[in-house]
Design an enzyme around this catalytic site. Structure first.
Site, short mmCIF file in Angstrom:
data_model
loop_
_atom_site.label_atom_id
_atom_site.label_comp_id
_atom_site.label_asym_id
_atom_site.label_seq_id
_atom_site.Cartn_x
_atom_site.Cartn_y
_atom_site.Cartn_z
N TYR A 131 0.86 -1.18 0.00
CA TYR A 131 0.00 0.00 0.00
C TYR A 131 0.89 1.23 0.00
O TYR A 131 1.84 1.31 0.80
CB TYR A 131 -0.88 -0.01 1.25
CG TYR A 131 -1.82 1.17 1.37
CD1 TYR A 131 -2.95 1.27 0.56
CD2 TYR A 131 -1.59 2.18 2.30
CE1 TYR A 131 -3.81 2.35 0.68
CE2 TYR A 131 -2.44 3.25 2.43
CZ TYR A 131 -3.56 3.34 1.62
OH TYR A 131 -4.42 4.41 1.73
N ASP B 29 9.14 2.50 -0.25
CA ASP B 29 8.14 3.17 0.58
C ASP B 29 8.44 2.79 2.03
O ASP B 29 8.09 1.71 2.49
CB ASP B 29 6.74 2.71 0.16
CG ASP B 29 5.65 3.41 0.96
OD1 ASP B 29 5.96 3.91 2.07
OD2 ASP B 29 4.51 3.45 0.51
N LYS C 70 4.91 8.94 9.03
CA LYS C 70 4.68 8.36 10.36
C LYS C 70 5.71 8.81 11.41
O LYS C 70 5.56 9.89 11.95
CB LYS C 70 4.60 6.84 10.24
CG LYS C 70 3.44 6.43 9.27
CD LYS C 70 2.85 5.09 9.56
CE LYS C 70 1.91 4.62 8.48
NZ LYS C 70 0.50 4.70 8.77
N1 HOZ Z 1 -2.77 3.97 6.16
C1 HOZ Z 1 -3.00 3.40 7.44
C2 HOZ Z 1 -2.73 1.97 7.46
N2 HOZ Z 1 -1.50 1.55 7.04
C3 HOZ Z 1 -4.39 3.60 7.91
C4 HOZ Z 1 -4.50 4.84 8.64
C5 HOZ Z 1 -5.84 5.09 9.26
O1 HOZ Z 1 -6.83 4.53 8.80
O2 HOZ Z 1 -5.91 5.85 10.19
#
Ligand code: HOZ
Length: 427
Positions: free
Chosen positions: A144, A238, A266
């Site tokens: 992702y 990534d 993050k």
């Molecule tokens: N992109 C996040 C998971 N890898 C999800 C973030 C969220 O839903 O807060």
């Protein structure tokens, strides 16, 4: 456990917010029930709107590597807020964080700050396309890279959770992605042999964290690096999840493979909305204003977010990583033992403080094996763990994260709860 106030708030939220949430996986659609409204956090703990306490293994989906409300991070943020929240102009915290990133992440000589991992990946691909004058790119099933159009093909995270192969609203021509199974060197060879000269880039999570946790098998990243170089395609790592999480140099520091462009997010935002992309100076030089690849942002490099990231990274010394490793290994061993003694088949994939739990006997090495593991068991396990005070991700396609605030006692309580849940799983 009384969660009636969360349930009431969720009903209210559903009247004014799509699905009652700001991001799909938060909705508990996979595990059932309604999401908890979180009122506050401290260290490894969070409290919901009904006052229930949980050990938090979501950690805001990865950023909170020091846990909640770390004293130094809070002080840095408050100090910065007092000086002003945003200027839309260069600031010293931004410079300091850039310096820290360039000195820690092996392949990064120049960096550009953005506001999310999605922006970082989207901009990295644009840069690779600008650099190579090619359009197609390679991605891996179950990885992702945020929700920009090109990446929403066989993506992990929320798409995996909702079992969506792609997103409505994305025209086929917007992607130009060739997708391959993760960890499949044969498929890689074939794809590069057939289409290598058309590829602008290959983008990969060097440790996949959005189909649960899936580790790169020895040789996979190395082979990908070699093929990209041979065919003139850029390699994009990534590292939005892995950057500063699995080592001070991210996954590239751990595995010794250097990409051309790295996406970060993050941890570098310490709990604030931050992303970044960076790489060799020769590649980054193409980004505006030095070069013709345009990318901009009003709140990019926001000083409060930069201060939070800087304070976070400053505390990540050798002792911090040893502590993360110790607590995470303890959790892994405890879960495996608990499952064994209950006669439940589980697979735990772990790198440092990223832990993936799959129900089922087989090895999980790619998206198809991740999807094939028995997800029927997860909702019940999740519910029992929540009732025992452990807040796990509400999807098996996400990562269980630990922080330096997770104590042995926290982990032991979670392991004991998991042992009981495994026993109850067959009931
Ligand atoms: N992109 C996040 C998971 N890898 C999800 C973030 C969220 O839903 O807060």
């Amino acid at each position: 456990m009384d969660t009636s106030e969360s349930a009431r708030l969720f009903r209210e939220a559903s009247r004014v917010m799509v699905g009652g949430v700001s991001s799909p996986v938060r909705s508990f659609s996979f595990v059932g029930g309604t999401p908890l409204f979180i009122a506050r956090g401290e260290g490894a703990n969070i409290w919901d709107a009904d006052g229930n306490r949980y050990v938090d293994y979501v950690c805001s989906w990865g950023p909170l590597i020091l846990g909640h409300c770390d004293r130094e991070v809070v002080d840095a943020v408050i100090g910065e807020v007092r000086r002003g929240t945003s200027f839309g102009a260069p600031t010293v915290p931004e410079l300091e964080l850039a310096r820290r990133i360039c000195s820690s992440i092996p392949s990064v000589e120049r960096v550009r700050f953005v506001n999310s991992g999605t922006e970082a990946a989207m901009s990295a691909l644009r840069l690779a396309r600008g650099y190579t004058s090619r359009a197609k790119f390679l991605k891996f099933d179950g990885c992702y890279h945020g929700h920009a159009d090109p990446f929403l093909t066989r993506a992990g995270s929320g798409l995996a959770t909702q079992d969506l192969p792609s997103s409505a609203g994305v025209p086929a021509e917007a992607s130009a992605a060739l997708t391959l199974p993760y960890n499949d060197e044969g498929a890689l060879e074939e794809a590069f042999r057939d289409r290598g000269s058309e590829l602008a880039a290959a983008i990969v999570e060097p440790v996949a964290g959005n189909m649960g946790v899936v580790l790169p098998e020895p040789g996979f990243l190395e082979r990908l690096r070699k093929l990209c170089t041979e065919h003139g395609a850029l390699l994009i790592f990534d590292e939005v999840i892995t950057g500063f999480r699995v080592s001070p140099g991210g996954a590239q520091g751990l595995y010794g493979v250097r990409p051309d462009i790295t996406c970060l997010g993050k941890v570098i935002g310490g709990g604030f909305p931050v992303g970044a992309y960076g790489g060799r100076a020769e590649v980054m030089r193409l980004v505006s204003p030095e070069g013709p690849v345009y990318q901009a942002g009003t709140l990019s490099g926001n000083p409060v977010a930069m201060a939070a990231g800087l304070a976070t990274i400053s505390k990540l010394d050798g002792a911090a990583y040893r502590r993360l490793e110790g607590a995470s290994a303890r959790l892994e061993e405890g879960i495996v033992e608990g499952a064994d003694s209950a006669g439940v088949d589980v697979t735990v994939n772990r790198v440092g403080s990223m832990v993936g739990l799959f129900f089922g006997p087989g090895k999980v090495r790619d998206y198809s094996t991740a999807k094939a593991s028995s997800h029927r068991a997860y909702p019940r396990f999740h519910k029992m763990m929540l009732e025992a005070g452990a807040y796990l991700p509400p999807s098996p396609f996400e990562t269980i994260f630990l922080s330096t605030a997770h104590s042995d006692e926290d982990v032991d309580a979670t392991v004991a709860a998991a042992g009981r849940a495994f026993k109850g799983a067959g009931d």
